[in-house]
Every structure is written in C-alpha cells, then in structure tokens.
Design a protein around this motif. Structure first.
Motif, PDB file in Angstrom:
ATOM      1  N   LEU A   1     -14.101  34.853 -46.392  1.00 54.56           N
ATOM      2  CA  LEU A   1     -15.456  34.349 -46.182  1.00 54.56           C
ATOM      3  C   LEU A   1     -15.685  33.948 -44.726  1.00 54.56           C
ATOM      4  CD1 LEU A   1     -15.902  32.190 -49.402  1.00 54.56           C
ATOM      5  CD2 LEU A   1     -16.855  34.463 -48.934  1.00 54.56           C
ATOM      6  N   GLY A   2     -14.675  33.379 -44.101  1.00 55.09           N
ATOM      7  CA  GLY A   2     -14.800  32.977 -42.703  1.00 55.09           C
ATOM      8  C   GLY A   2     -15.011  34.156 -41.769  1.00 55.09           C
ATOM      9  N   THR A   3     -14.257  35.231 -41.991  1.00 51.67           N
ATOM     10  CA  THR A   3     -14.432  36.405 -41.126  1.00 51.67           C
ATOM     11  C   THR A   3     -15.773  37.075 -41.391  1.00 51.67           C
ATOM     12  OG1 THR A   3     -13.152  37.742 -42.686  1.00 51.67           O
ATOM     13  CG2 THR A   3     -11.988  36.875 -40.771  1.00 51.67           C
ATOM     14  N   ARG A   4     -16.204  37.073 -42.629  1.00 54.76           N
ATOM     15  CA  ARG A   4     -17.543  37.609 -42.929  1.00 54.76           C
ATOM     16  C   ARG A   4     -18.623  36.802 -42.211  1.00 54.76           C
ATOM     17  NH1 ARG A   4     -18.605  42.300 -46.049  1.00 54.76           N
ATOM     18  NH2 ARG A   4     -16.603  42.801 -46.948  1.00 54.76           N
ATOM     19  N   GLY A   5     -18.490  35.478 -42.261  1.00 52.69           N
ATOM     20  CA  GLY A   5     -19.456  34.615 -41.590  1.00 52.69           C
ATOM     21  C   GLY A   5     -19.446  34.804 -40.086  1.00 52.69           C
ATOM     22  N   LEU A   6     -18.250  34.928 -39.519  1.00 55.12           N
ATOM     23  CA  LEU A   6     -18.158  35.155 -38.075  1.00 55.12           C
ATOM     24  C   LEU A   6     -18.815  36.469 -37.679  1.00 55.12           C
ATOM     25  CD1 LEU A   6     -14.561  33.966 -37.167  1.00 55.12           C
ATOM     26  CD2 LEU A   6     -16.711  32.994 -36.401  1.00 55.12           C
ATOM     27  N   LYS A   7     -18.524  37.505 -38.422  1.00 52.65           N
ATOM     28  CA  LYS A   7     -19.131  38.810 -38.116  1.00 52.65           C
ATOM     29  C   LYS A   7     -20.651  38.718 -38.191  1.00 52.65           C
ATOM     30  CE  LYS A   7     -15.448  41.901 -39.605  1.00 52.65           C
ATOM     31  NZ  LYS A   7     -15.072  42.939 -40.577  1.00 52.65           N
ATOM     32  N   TYR A   8     -21.146  38.077 -39.228  1.00 53.24           N
ATOM     33  CA  TYR A   8     -22.590  37.966 -39.404  1.00 53.24           C
ATOM     34  C   TYR A   8     -23.229  37.197 -38.255  1.00 53.24           C
ATOM     35  CZ  TYR A   8     -27.079  36.488 -41.277  1.00 53.24           C
ATOM     36  OH  TYR A   8     -28.415  36.219 -41.425  1.00 53.24           O
ATOM     37  N   TYR A   9     -22.700  36.022 -37.941  1.00 58.35           N
ATOM     38  CA  TYR A   9     -23.316  35.183 -36.929  1.00 58.35           C
ATOM     39  C   TYR A   9     -23.125  35.729 -35.514  1.00 58.35           C
ATOM     40  CZ  TYR A   9     -24.659  31.815 -40.388  1.00 58.35           C
ATOM     41  OH  TYR A   9     -25.248  31.212 -41.463  1.00 58.35           O
ATOM     42  N   TYR A  10     -21.977  36.320 -35.241  1.00 61.13           N
ATOM     43  CA  TYR A  10     -21.780  36.886 -33.902  1.00 61.13           C
ATOM     44  C   TYR A  10     -22.620  38.129 -33.704  1.00 61.13           C
ATOM     45  CZ  TYR A  10     -18.149  33.676 -32.446  1.00 61.13           C
ATOM     46  OH  TYR A  10     -17.471  32.561 -32.066  1.00 61.13           O
ATOM     47  N   LEU A  11     -22.733  38.955 -34.735  1.00 62.32           N
ATOM     48  CA  LEU A  11     -23.579  40.139 -34.625  1.00 62.32           C
ATOM     49  C   LEU A  11     -25.050  39.738 -34.522  1.00 62.32           C
ATOM     50  CD1 LEU A  11     -21.865  42.602 -37.099  1.00 62.32           C
ATOM     51  CD2 LEU A  11     -21.819  42.661 -34.603  1.00 62.32           C
TER      52      LEU A  11
ATOM     53  N   ALA B   1      -3.991  31.236 -52.355  1.00 59.87           N
ATOM     54  CA  ALA B   1      -5.181  31.902 -52.907  1.00 59.87           C
ATOM     55  C   ALA B   1      -6.448  31.390 -52.208  1.00 59.87           C
ATOM     56  CB  ALA B   1      -5.261  31.654 -54.411  1.00 59.87           C
ATOM     57  N   ALA B   2      -6.536  30.087 -52.029  1.00 59.68           N
ATOM     58  CA  ALA B   2      -7.701  29.512 -51.350  1.00 59.68           C
ATOM     59  C   ALA B   2      -7.755  29.948 -49.891  1.00 59.68           C
ATOM     60  CB  ALA B   2      -7.666  27.989 -51.442  1.00 59.68           C
ATOM     61  N   LEU B   3      -6.600  30.095 -49.269  1.00 63.50           N
ATOM     62  CA  LEU B   3      -6.529  30.553 -47.883  1.00 63.50           C
ATOM     63  C   LEU B   3      -7.066  31.973 -47.755  1.00 63.50           C
ATOM     64  CD1 LEU B   3      -5.374  29.732 -45.053  1.00 63.50           C
ATOM     65  CD2 LEU B   3      -3.321  30.957 -45.715  1.00 63.50           C
ATOM     66  N   LEU B   4      -6.702  32.838 -48.683  1.00 71.84           N
ATOM     67  CA  LEU B   4      -7.211  34.212 -48.662  1.00 71.84           C
ATOM     68  C   LEU B   4      -8.732  34.250 -48.812  1.00 71.84           C
ATOM     69  CD1 LEU B   4      -4.574  36.193 -50.762  1.00 71.84           C
ATOM     70  CD2 LEU B   4      -4.965  36.297 -48.296  1.00 71.84           C
ATOM     71  N   VAL B   5      -9.238  33.495 -49.776  1.00 73.90           N
ATOM     72  CA  VAL B   5     -10.686  33.451 -49.988  1.00 73.90           C
ATOM     73  C   VAL B   5     -11.388  32.871 -48.755  1.00 73.90           C
ATOM     74  CG1 VAL B   5     -12.530  32.391 -51.366  1.00 73.90           C
ATOM     75  CG2 VAL B   5     -10.513  33.324 -52.501  1.00 73.90           C
ATOM     76  N   GLY B   6     -10.862  31.791 -48.216  1.00 76.51           N
ATOM     77  CA  GLY B   6     -11.458  31.170 -47.035  1.00 76.51           C
ATOM     78  C   GLY B   6     -11.422  32.073 -45.819  1.00 76.51           C
ATOM     79  N   ALA B   7     -10.317  32.788 -45.626  1.00 82.12           N
ATOM     80  CA  ALA B   7     -10.218  33.706 -44.492  1.00 82.12           C
ATOM     81  C   ALA B   7     -11.210  34.854 -44.645  1.00 82.12           C
ATOM     82  CB  ALA B   7      -8.799  34.243 -44.367  1.00 82.12           C
TER      83      ALA B   7
END
Length: 142
Positions: free
Chosen positions: A127-137, A119-125
């Motif tokens: 949030l992590g992909t959201r953060g990557l998209k935000y910062y890379y964009l 469950a924590a892995l799903l939440v972390g993945a």
C-alpha cells in the motif's frame, strides 16, 4: 538495542530545556526510565549506538560513492519524507520496538507475532508503494 527508545529521551531532554514540566509523565514511571533520564545524555551509552549507525551509514555510502546531497525537486517529496519518518517513529514507539525486534526476533523465536508482523509488513509495503507512486506521479503532473 533500545535505538528508538533513546529518541524518547532525546525528546524529553529537549522539552525540559524548553521549560516544559515533564517530571510527572508516565513514561518516566516505567522501569528504569527515571534513572536513565536523570543520568543525562552523556551517560547513556545507547546514544553512541545511534550516532554509530548514522556515521556508519554515512561512511558506507561515501565509500561506495552513493552519498549525494540532492536538491528537493517537489515540496511533496520533502513533506512525504517528513511524514513517513514521523509515522515510522510513532509506530516504533507505540509498539515499544522496531522492525528488527518484531520481525527478525519474532520469526527466529518461532513466535506468532513475528509472522503476523511479516504479513502486515507486506500489506503495508504494498500500500505504501502504491501511495508513493500515486502521489509522486500526481505531483509530477502539476
């Protein structure tokens, strides 16, 4: 496999070679750690497991034609990779394990901790992909 534990010993050996006194650290008081440390780098078979994983990844990506040395386009990619790797390493060391042991081993043994990790892995993945998209964009706009 003790894959990430070995990196702690690598760090100890590097710190010792830099002249830092590590002999009194609590890590070396844990069961078997002092003996592993004193035996040295070449006596530790798990070093070769790590090198084998790296060599196997290189060989597999080379055979499939996927291995490429790429130019880093933006500094945020470099620092994001360094920071992400650092967080993964810290997380693995704090948990005294890795995702293989926590997730696969935990669920296979019907342990609650495996499902909580999932469950924590799903939440972390997520949030992590959201953060990557935000910062890379965001970095791409600069």
């Amino acid at each position: 496999w003790r894959v990430n534990t070995i990196f702690s010993f690598w760090g100890l050996w590097i710190l010792k070679s830099l002249g830092i006194n590590i002999e009194s650290w609590k890590f070396l008081g844990l069961l078997g750690h002092r003996q592993i440390y004193e035996n040295g780098f070449w006596a530790l078979v798990f070093n070769f497991v790590n090198f084998g994983v790296i060599a196997g990844g290189f060989l597999a990506s080379s055979i499939s034609g996927e291995f490429r040395i790429r130019k880093i386009r933006k500094p945020i990619q470099f620092w994001g990779s360094i920071f992400g790797g650092f967080l993964m390493g810290i997380g693995a060391r704090f948990s005294f394990g890795c995702s293989v042991g926590a997730f696969i081993g935990g669920i296979a043994s019907f342990s609650l901790h495996g499902w909580l990790f999932f469950a924590a892995l799903l939440v972390g993945a997520f949030l992590g992909t959201r953060g990557l998209k935000y910062y890379y964009l965001k970095a791409g706009k600069n």
